[in-house]
Scaffold this motif. Structure first.
Motif, PDB file in Angstrom:
ATOM      1  N   PRO A  44       0.833  -1.207   0.000  1.00 37.20           N
ATOM      2  CA  PRO A  44       0.000   0.000   0.000  1.00 37.20           C
ATOM      3  C   PRO A  44       0.866   1.255   0.000  1.00 37.20           C
ATOM      4  CG  PRO A  44      -0.822  -1.591   1.597  1.00 37.20           C
ATOM      5  CD  PRO A  44       0.520  -2.105   1.135  1.00 37.20           C
ATOM      6  N   PRO A  45       0.502   2.249  -0.795  1.00 33.99           N
ATOM      7  CA  PRO A  45       1.365   3.431  -0.973  1.00 33.99           C
ATOM      8  C   PRO A  45       1.203   4.486   0.120  1.00 33.99           C
ATOM      9  CG  PRO A  45      -0.542   3.593  -2.399  1.00 33.99           C
ATOM     10  CD  PRO A  45      -0.640   2.251  -1.731  1.00 33.99           C
ATOM     11  N   HIS A  46       1.338   4.076   1.364  1.00 33.05           N
ATOM     12  CA  HIS A  46       1.175   5.032   2.467  1.00 33.05           C
ATOM     13  C   HIS A  46       2.180   6.179   2.364  1.00 33.05           C
ATOM     14  CE1 HIS A  46      -1.827   2.896   4.852  1.00 33.05           C
ATOM     15  NE2 HIS A  46      -1.184   1.767   4.623  1.00 33.05           N
ATOM     16  N   GLU A  47       3.440   5.857   2.112  1.00 37.26           N
ATOM     17  CA  GLU A  47       4.467   6.901   2.081  1.00 37.26           C
ATOM     18  C   GLU A  47       4.244   7.860   0.924  1.00 37.26           C
ATOM     19  OE1 GLU A  47       8.298   5.107   2.024  1.00 37.26           O
ATOM     20  OE2 GLU A  47       7.976   3.956   3.870  1.00 37.26           O
ATOM     21  N   GLU A  48       3.911   7.319  -0.226  1.00 43.41           N
ATOM     22  CA  GLU A  48       3.711   8.155  -1.409  1.00 43.41           C
ATOM     23  C   GLU A  48       2.522   9.094  -1.220  1.00 43.41           C
ATOM     24  OE1 GLU A  48       6.070   4.626  -2.432  1.00 43.41           O
ATOM     25  OE2 GLU A  48       4.166   4.901  -1.377  1.00 43.41           O
ATOM     26  N   ILE A  49       1.441   8.560  -0.673  1.00 40.63           N
ATOM     27  CA  ILE A  49       0.259   9.382  -0.434  1.00 40.63           C
ATOM     28  C   ILE A  49       0.546  10.442   0.620  1.00 40.63           C
ATOM     29  CG2 ILE A  49      -2.075   9.305   0.554  1.00 40.63           C
ATOM     30  CD1 ILE A  49      -2.439   6.652  -0.974  1.00 40.63           C
TER      31      ILE A  49
END
Length: 413
Positions: A44-49
């Protein structure tokens, strides 16, 4: 020096000048560079978001003096398409939040919407918490949210439980909104629920595309809502107001597909350049010199450009509808916007999957490795397109020409 040395491509680029000017270029480029790894690892792209939030992607439309970027609706779609080209999952995650900001900007004096804009200014995003399981038809408006908000006098807070199906983006949201029946007065209210321990972070979404949008079921168990975050519902608009209020949702999804089409062009160039050998029955030693492959690359480019232009037409219609809000012209411009959105969807939902298939044709055996995850483009397009089936929109467009039939007024138009 050959003549070709001085030739320059005017083809698509990942990042638009607008995104670059706003400082999003590095973030978007990093998202694009790691999209394949995220897809393969199901990370899941938590860091990117979080990086997009911190730079104000969720506040693109908020005025600069309120902590946002002050973009027009048209410009919002430019930046959102850049993000979709990098990773359509991440662009899709923000759809519900960005729509709530649009709604709030039109009613910013209402305390509920003022709270949404306050959260937006804090670089936070909002998700949805109402259930949809009480409706019998897809796209119908739900009648309940956390079923009821029960007053807890000892703590002076409301308590609620429930779930939201197809909770796209909720996994990455900081707060949640919706409608509920408030127990003390038995009235329907709006509320803003802060993320707390009662909000589930599970992800049961099992779609074959858009795998990282967390579009499964969001659960809310005995969550608390302070009394100050429970608000009256919006007053009804006049009978003359246009009934089509959800065109933004459709245009946003179509805009995501347009971003994928652009990414396919960029990937197609890389795929062709990376091919080390041609078929023995080809006309050139190296695939980049093969006439049929050059032609196919040109076809991919041309069709993708047409997809983007078609999406732009729908965006422009939506901008005109926004510009005439609460004026005598609003009805006609809003109707035109929903018809333009339907037209764009019918065309793009047909063309975009074909463009994704041509990418595989271009790469041949070199493009089918799971490690490249190039199949994700077709899968993501089909999942986004499945939200609002184009078949019904095709019929409506035909009926409209023949009889003047107006579009439905529910969420999918």
């Amino acid at each position: 020096m050959s003549d070709s040395t001085n030739l320059a491509s005017a083809g698509p680029t990942l990042v638009s000048p607008l995104s670059a000017r706003l400082g999003f270029a590095r973030i978007i480029e990093d998202i694009a560079a790691t999209a394949t790894q995220r897809e393969l690892a199901h990370r899941p792209p938590h860091e990117e978001i979080a990086k997009l939030k911190a730079h104000g992607f969720g506040a693109l439309r908020l005025p600069a003096e309120a902590g946002g970027h002050g973009l027009s609706l048209r410009e919002l779609f430019v930046v959102a398409r850049d993000v979709a080209a990098a990773d359509s999952n991440i662009a899709h995650v923000f759809r519900n939040h960005l729509w709530q900001v649009e709604a709030a900007l039109r009613r910013r004096e209402h305390p509920f919407h003022a709270r949404v804009l306050e959260l937006c200014a804090q670089k936070k995003t909002v998700g949805l918490s109402f259930v949809e399981t009480d409706v019998t038809a897809a796209g119908a408006r739900p009648t309940r949210v956390l079923s009821r908000l029960e007053w807890d006098a000892s703590r002076e807070v409301y308590i609620g439980s429930g779930k939201k199906v197809y909770a796209t983006g909720n996994l990455y949201s900081d707060a949640f909104i919706g409608l509920a029946v408030e127990s003390r007065a038995s009235r329907t209210v709006q509320y803003v629920l802060d993320r707390d321990t009662g909000v589930s972070d599970g992800d049961d979404w099992d779609g074959f595309g858009q795998r990282l949008t967390a579009s499964g079921t969001a659960h809310f168990h005995d969550v608390t809502v302070p009394a100050a975050q429970v608000y009256p519902t919006d007053p009804p608009r006049s009978d003359e107001a246009p009934p089509w209020g959800f065109t933004f949702h459709q245009v946003y999804l179509t805009n995501c597909i347009a971003g994928i089409a652009r990414r396919i062009v960029l990937d197609a160039v890389d795929v062709l350049r990376a091919r080390g050998r041609n078929f023995y029955h080809g006309d050139a030693t190296h695939p980049t010199d093969e006439p049929v492959l050059q032609s196919l690359l040109g076809r991919i480019r041309a069709y993708a450009a047409s997809v983007e232009a078609t999406a732009d037409r729908a965006v422009e219609a939506l901008q005109r509808a926004w510009d005439t809000y609460d004026t005598p012209d609003e009805y006609e411009t809003t109707l035109a916007a929903t018809l333009a959105a339907a037209e764009a969807k019918v065309v793009i939902d047909d063309l975009a999957p074909q463009i994704a298939s041509w990418l595989i044709d271009l790469g041949s055996g070199s493009a089918v490795s799971r490690g490249g995850a190039l199949d994700r483009h077709w899968r993501n397009i089909k999942v986004i397109a499945s939200h609002n089936p184009r078949l019904y929109k095709e019929r409506l467009l035909g009926q409209n020409l023949l009889t003047g039939q107006l579009p439905p007024t529910g969420a999918f138009f």
